[in-house]
Design a protein around this motif. Structure first.
Motif, mmCIF file in Angstrom:
data_model
loop_
_atom_site.group_PDB
_atom_site.id
_atom_site.type_symbol
_atom_site.label_atom_id
_atom_site.label_comp_id
_atom_site.label_asym_id
_atom_site.label_seq_id
_atom_site.Cartn_x
_atom_site.Cartn_y
_atom_site.Cartn_z
ATOM 1 N N GLU A 243 0.326 -16.737 6.895
ATOM 2 C CA GLU A 243 0.217 -18.168 7.210
ATOM 3 C C GLU A 243 1.472 -18.914 6.763
ATOM 4 N N ALA A 244 1.969 -18.573 5.571
ATOM 5 C CA ALA A 244 3.192 -19.219 5.079
ATOM 6 C C ALA A 244 4.395 -18.874 5.946
ATOM 7 N N LEU A 245 4.406 -17.681 6.502
ATOM 8 C CA LEU A 245 5.511 -17.230 7.356
ATOM 9 C C LEU A 245 5.408 -17.766 8.780
ATOM 10 N N GLY A 246 4.314 -18.448 9.085
ATOM 11 C CA GLY A 246 4.175 -19.113 10.381
ATOM 12 C C GLY A 246 3.793 -18.205 11.531
ATOM 13 N N VAL A 247 3.150 -17.056 11.243
ATOM 14 C CA VAL A 247 2.803 -16.124 12.323
ATOM 15 C C VAL A 247 1.331 -15.715 12.300
ATOM 16 N N LYS A 248 0.516 -16.410 11.518
ATOM 17 C CA LYS A 248 -0.873 -15.982 11.351
ATOM 18 C C LYS A 248 -1.637 -15.954 12.675
ATOM 19 N N GLU A 249 -1.230 -16.814 13.638
ATOM 20 C CA GLU A 249 -1.960 -16.854 14.906
ATOM 21 C C GLU A 249 -1.830 -15.554 15.692
ATOM 22 N N TYR A 250 -0.840 -14.723 15.347
ATOM 23 C CA TYR A 250 -0.650 -13.446 16.026
ATOM 24 C C TYR A 250 -1.485 -12.318 15.424
ATOM 25 N N VAL A 251 -2.121 -12.533 14.269
ATOM 26 C CA VAL A 251 -2.676 -11.427 13.489
ATOM 27 C C VAL A 251 -4.188 -11.561 13.316
ATOM 28 N N LYS A 252 -4.886 -10.435 13.492
ATOM 29 C CA LYS A 252 -6.327 -10.370 13.269
ATOM 30 C C LYS A 252 -6.668 -9.108 12.485
ATOM 31 N N PHE A 253 -7.732 -9.182 11.700
ATOM 32 C CA PHE A 253 -8.227 -8.007 10.989
ATOM 33 C C PHE A 253 -9.099 -7.171 11.927
ATOM 34 N N ASP A 254 -8.955 -5.857 11.876
ATOM 35 C CA ASP A 254 -9.796 -4.955 12.659
ATOM 36 C C ASP A 254 -9.995 -3.669 11.862
ATOM 37 N N PRO A 255 -11.224 -3.408 11.392
ATOM 38 C CA PRO A 255 -11.464 -2.209 10.574
ATOM 39 C C PRO A 255 -11.298 -0.906 11.340
ATOM 40 N N ASN A 256 -11.162 -0.969 12.674
ATOM 41 C CA ASN A 256 -10.996 0.236 13.481
ATOM 42 C C ASN A 256 -9.556 0.747 13.491
ATOM 43 N N ILE A 257 -8.620 -0.051 12.984
ATOM 44 C CA ILE A 257 -7.214 0.366 12.940
ATOM 45 C C ILE A 257 -6.993 1.263 11.729
ATOM 46 N N MET A 258 -6.587 2.513 11.964
ATOM 47 C CA MET A 258 -6.344 3.447 10.863
ATOM 48 C C MET A 258 -4.954 4.072 10.904
ATOM 49 N N ARG A 259 -4.358 4.230 12.106
ATOM 50 C CA ARG A 259 -3.066 4.899 12.297
ATOM 51 C C ARG A 259 -3.204 6.399 12.043
ATOM 52 N N GLY A 260 -2.692 7.213 12.940
ATOM 53 C CA GLY A 260 -2.915 8.643 12.893
ATOM 54 C C GLY A 260 -2.008 9.425 11.958
ATOM 55 N N LEU A 261 -0.819 8.901 11.657
ATOM 56 C CA LEU A 261 0.112 9.683 10.836
ATOM 57 C C LEU A 261 -0.377 9.775 9.391
ATOM 58 N N LEU A 262 -0.044 10.890 8.752
ATOM 59 C CA LEU A 262 -0.639 11.206 7.459
ATOM 60 C C LEU A 262 -0.104 10.391 6.300
ATOM 61 N N TYR A 263 1.093 9.826 6.446
ATOM 62 C CA TYR A 263 1.726 9.292 5.242
ATOM 63 C C TYR A 263 1.371 7.841 4.922
ATOM 64 N N TYR A 264 0.561 7.171 5.738
ATOM 65 C CA TYR A 264 0.197 5.781 5.418
ATOM 66 C C TYR A 264 -0.817 5.738 4.286
ATOM 67 N N THR A 265 -0.645 4.788 3.375
ATOM 68 C CA THR A 265 -1.483 4.729 2.173
ATOM 69 C C THR A 265 -2.151 3.378 1.944
ATOM 70 N N GLY A 266 -1.663 2.306 2.527
ATOM 71 C CA GLY A 266 -2.217 0.973 2.264
ATOM 72 C C GLY A 266 -2.484 0.217 3.552
ATOM 73 N N THR A 267 -1.852 -0.945 3.686
ATOM 74 C CA THR A 267 -2.018 -1.750 4.891
ATOM 75 C C THR A 267 -1.440 -1.022 6.100
ATOM 76 N N VAL A 268 -2.180 -1.034 7.192
ATOM 77 C CA VAL A 268 -1.717 -0.478 8.464
ATOM 78 C C VAL A 268 -1.915 -1.539 9.536
ATOM 79 N N PHE A 269 -1.089 -1.486 10.588
ATOM 80 C CA PHE A 269 -1.205 -2.494 11.644
ATOM 81 C C PHE A 269 -0.724 -1.941 12.970
#
Length: 424
Positions: A243-269
């Motif tokens: 929100e502070a960066l002025g781009v929140k309108e582009y972003v939504k939470f979705d619990p179905n997003i996981m990303r297939g590559l093995l090395y991700y550990t935290g936030t994914v998008f």
């Protein structure tokens, strides 16, 4: 007659119009990256297969990589992605770099896939990463760069959306469901494949993995809870930063997003086109905290994303957002009146080029009308002519190809007259 030799299956040919689009996308990537202070870099196009074996996943290594044995007996591959190369290069100079490292790249990659619309075996990809900071705010910066790019190519939030999730949040939910630790990766892949499978087949696959009916029902509840992010301190901070960066309108939470590559550990998008009935993936990335240790470096936090150019080009075309194709970077044609004036035309063109103006000289002394028609087809703005009369008076005829008006000016006034016409 010899048969025509075709291009290799899955590769791409860039005629000037396609090259113009590729360069347009590249320049928008460059602008978004540099706006946030990122440096451009690149890595080898050929890497050892061992670099990908540990972290990229079996499918990428065994099924999608262009792998071959070189003359020295080593197994190498055309690079299918860039993050492992990034990790190796950072690890090699880990003690010499200034952190946080902010790097971006745009170059060719290869994956042995079935060619179809939006997917080829050869593609160009934007990669951008920040290393040396482990915070939701750093994650937000990368998402903001992605949103900045989408905005710059006129893909508004109604046309493209960035969906986010957090693997640590999902791990805690898997804990609550009683999913065994050795099943976490398989369940993560199950979530990642949900949108690609029919519901009945997806549920059957879940049972094949050993999940109980209670666990499957609980997993469905988790994947349908779009307020789940409020349980995560990381995601709460992430959305505040967006929100502070002025781009929140582009972003939504979705619990179905996981990303297939093995090395991700935290936030994914992942960003998707959301204007049509089909959700096409545009870009994807996330946080990886353990990658450098696997290539000989000390542990170092990182976050980044990648975006290919193929789907982006299709999306821009289908939404009427392609930039106008200009056939030549030269807006001025210097005509060749006849053979006796040829060198005069060259001299005039050289004078303008030395002043920083792109100029094309017609390659032969044909009728002026033919030269003017050529300039029109190339969407040039101005035609300059030095004929015998102009040469005798040290002047130049300037024709405005937009409205057909023509004036004659002294040689020393040509630059200023041309400059004024180009600025109209």
């Amino acid at each position: 007659m010899a048969s025509k030799i075709q291009s290799v299956k899955g590769t791409r040919e860039f005629y000037p119009e396609q090259m113009s689009l590729r360069n347009f996308i590249y320049e928008k990537m460059r602008a978004a990256s540099q706006a946030f202070g990122y440096q451009e870099w690149d890595a080898p196009f050929i890497e050892t297969i061992d670099l990908y074996a540990a972290k990229s996943g079996e499918e990428l290594v065994k099924k999608q990589s262009f792998t071959f044995q070189d003359r020295g007996g080593d197994f190498v591959t055309l690079r299918p992605e860039l993050t492992p190369s990034l990790a190796r290069m950072i690890a090699a100079k880990q003690g010499e770099l200034t952190y946080p490292v902010r790097w971006w790249s745009f170059g060719p990659f290869w994956r042995y896939e079935s060619p179809q619309k939006g997917r080829s075996r050869e593609f160009f990809q934007w990669n951008i990463d920040m290393l040396g900071v482990n915070s939701p705010e750093a994650d937000a910066e990368l998402i903001a760069i992605a949103a900045t790019f989408l905005r710059s190519v006129r893909l508004n939030p109604q046309l493209a959306t960035i969906f986010v999730n957090n693997r640590r949040l999902m791990e805690s939910e898997f804990d609550a469901l009683g999913v065994a630790p050795d099943k976490r990766l398989e369940v993560s892949n199950l979530v990642d494949r949900r949108s690609k499978m029919e519901p009945a087949k997806w549920e059957a696959y879940a049972f094949e993995l050993g999940l109980t009916q209670v666990q499957v029902d609980g997993l469905k509840d988790i994947l349908g809870d779009f307020d789940l992010w409020k349980k995560s301190d990381e995601l709460t901070r992430l959305f505040a930063a967006l929100e502070a960066l002025g781009v929140k309108e582009y972003v939504k939470f979705d619990p179905n997003i996981m990303r297939g590559l093995l090395y991700y550990t935290g936030t994914v998008f992942e960003a998707f086109e959301t204007s049509g009935s089909l959700k096409r993936a545009i870009l994807g990335g996330g946080r990886y905290d353990n990658l450098l240790a696997d290539v000989g470096g000390q542990p170092l936090s990182g976050v980044g994303f990648a975006m290919g150019d193929v789907v982006m080009g299709i999306i821009l075309q289908e939404n009427g957002l392609l930039p106008e194709f200009i056939p030549t970077p030269a807006e001025i044609l210097v005509t060749v009146f006849d053979e006796s004036m040829w060198m005069k035309s060259f001299e005039l063109a050289a004078q303008l080029r030395s002043a920083g103006i792109n100029v094309m000289v017609y390659p032969e002394p044909v009728k002026l009308q033919k030269q003017f028609k050529f300039a029109d087809k190339m969407k040039m703005k101005i035609a300059l002519t030095v004929g015998p009369d102009e040469a005798a008076n040290d002047s130049v005829a300037i024709k405005n190809l937009t409205n057909g008006e023509q004036v004659t000016v002294k040689r020393e006034a040509v630059f200023q007259s041309v400059k004024e016409l180009l600025e109209i």
